[in-house]
Design an enzyme around this catalytic site. Structure first.
Site, PDB file in Angstrom:
ATOM      1  N   HIS A 421       0.812  -1.216   0.000  1.00  0.00           N
ATOM      2  CA  HIS A 421       0.000   0.000   0.000  1.00  0.00           C
ATOM      3  C   HIS A 421       0.849   1.273   0.000  1.00  0.00           C
ATOM      4  CE1 HIS A 421      -3.610   2.154   0.022  1.00  0.00           C
ATOM      5  NE2 HIS A 421      -4.258   1.564   1.003  1.00  0.00           N
ATOM      6  N   ASP A 425      -2.376   1.650  -4.498  1.00  0.00           N
ATOM      7  CA  ASP A 425      -3.623   1.886  -3.786  1.00  0.00           C
ATOM      8  C   ASP A 425      -4.698   0.912  -4.261  1.00  0.00           C
ATOM      9  OD1 ASP A 425      -2.548   4.025  -2.326  1.00  0.00           O
ATOM     10  OD2 ASP A 425      -2.949   5.419  -3.971  1.00  0.00           O
TER      11      ASP A 425
END
Length: 449
Positions: A421, A425
């Site tokens: 992350h 995303d």
């Protein structure tokens, strides 16, 4: 008679040393050409070193568990002749792999300019700023046992040129633990380095077998399992993992494979499995979404030019290894199938070469082979994503037709993607995963292989 000096062979562009794990021939043994003399291990795979000559083994230049640099003399063999033969390196285990230029993209994070140079801090590692040589195995034990640089430097080495061996450091740890009952902890200055092996707080050295009660059995991890354990802990500590899931209707793909598999085996002499079909879809999706085919260095994203797919393979001893299919996007389906079968067979036979596990940019794992429907795999560092496919099962599903919706029995499969992350995303990760599923669902039933 002449003396032939056998050098440790080059095992790949990124491999500079190996640890001797076993001598198969002893001084005085007769040796034929291509007889295996010793077994060695790198960080990834185990290999064998054959003799390129016929003769009598005169001397081991290193003992088991000692680390040897590529090009150093490991054995001396007496052969026919009158003069001493020059040191000759054994045949290289693998051809050097081509490296591709990589694009570096700065992560656009507000306030980064005011932050310290994290990448520089991460690159520093304990036990490096010293004139004394320590093998990776010794440094790994030192990290696990929480030894400071000063403690390590004080250990009396019994190896070649005073090097500290595995036995030296384990003996030191045993004596240290017997004189103190205080649990060991990791020095504070070493707790924030992401590139070093994970720290394990332990109240007993790993080589000491203790049993809590009579019904428990303690099994010491072998070398490969320790490497896997360290690598997995490091990955979780390094990357914030996010996992997305999709379900795909792979009926067309299943029916196509069932139609062509017999003719393919008769023509090529081997099976075509689902794995190359999955890898082809992943390769196409990575070309569509190149920002998934990346690694992260501090606040820089390194966008990889090559698409090298790692294929997680379970070994007969229960361990795991990830051989890599280089430039998977440039291979035909036949080429992918042959690469998959070759790597799988050599993995099970412990015949992989060090470069076979290097330079992966993305990893694929088939947990459906064990009957699992889905999973959340751990990212294979320094990559940024790993995709898992579950088992293919027949289910009732809604089929959209020009005459309206219908219920039919379809071949369904779950896909899951774990991604870092820090750079990927949910929108990118989820869209990429859906694209892989789309390629599988829209398989051409009339495709000729």
């Amino acid at each position: 008679m002449a003396l032939y000096k056998l050098l440790l062979p080059k095992m790949g562009e990124s491999v500079s040393e190996a640890t001797i794990t076993k001598w198969l021939k002893q001084p005085g043994d007769l040796i034929d050409e291509d007889d295996t003399l010793l077994e060695i291990a790198t960080d990834k795979v185990d290999s064998e070193v054959p003799s390129p000559v016929k003769g009598v083994l005169k001397e081991h230049c290193y003992t088991v568990d000692q680390t040897v640099q590529v090009g150093e003399v490991v054995a001396i063999i007496e052969i026919e002749g009158e003069n001493e033969e020059p040191a000759i390196q054994a045949q290289e285990n693998t051809a050097p792999s081509a490296t591709a230029p990589e694009e570096i993209i700065a992560l656009n994070i507000p306030g980064v300019d005011q932050l310290p140079n994290v990448a520089a801090e991460i690159s520093s590692s304990p036990y490096e700023n010293t004139l004394r040589f320590y093998s990776p195995l010794v440094k790994n034990i030192a990290r696990h046992e929480g030894l400071s640089q000063d403690e390590l430097d004080r250990i009396q080495g019994t190896g070649a040129e005073g090097r500290v061996t595995k036995e030296d450091i384990l003996t030191y740890v045993t004596h240290r633990d017997s004189s103190s009952k205080t649990p060991k902890s990791i020095p504070a200055e070493h707790t924030n380095t992401a590139t070093e092996s994970p720290k394990i707080i332990s109240t007993a050295p790993s080589h000491v077998h203790t049993v809590a009660n009579g019904s428990d059995e303690i099994i010491e991890m072998d070398r490969m399992r320790r490497l896997i354990a360290d690598h997995m802990v490091k990955s979780v500590q390094t990357s914030p993992h996010v996992c997305s899931f999709v379900e795909a209707d792979v009926t067309n793909l299943v029916l196509w494979r069932n139609k062509v598999k017999d003719a393919y085996k008769k023509r090529e002499g081997e099976n075509i499995t689902f794995t190359p079909l999955f890898i082809e879809a992943i390769s196409k999706a990575l070309k569509d979404f190149p920002l998934v085919n990346i690694s992260i260095d501090g606040y820089n994203i390194i966008k990889k030019k090559n698409i090298n797919i790692g294929m997680a393979a379970a070994l007969p001893n229960g361990n795991l290894i990830v051989p890599v299919i280089k430039n998977a996007d440039q291979l035909s389906l036949v080429g992918l199938s042959k690469s998959v079968n070759d790597l799988a067979q050599r993995s099970r036979a412990n015949k992989l070469k060090p470069d076979d596990t290097q330079d992966g940019t993305f990893t694929f794992t088939n947990i459906g082979a064990f009957g699992n429907i889905m999973g959340t795999p751990i990212i294979n560092q320094p990559q940024a994503a790993i995709l898992a496919v579950g088992t293919i099962t027949k289910k009732p599903a809604v089929i959209e037709t020009e005459y309206g919706d219908m219920i039919g029995i379809r071949h369904m499969m779950y896909l899951s993607l774990s991604y870092d992350h820090r750079a990927i995303d949910g929108a990118l990760g989820g869209t990429f995963l859906k694209r892989v599923a789309d390629y599988l669902e829209n398989w051409d039933s009339n495709r000729v292989i």
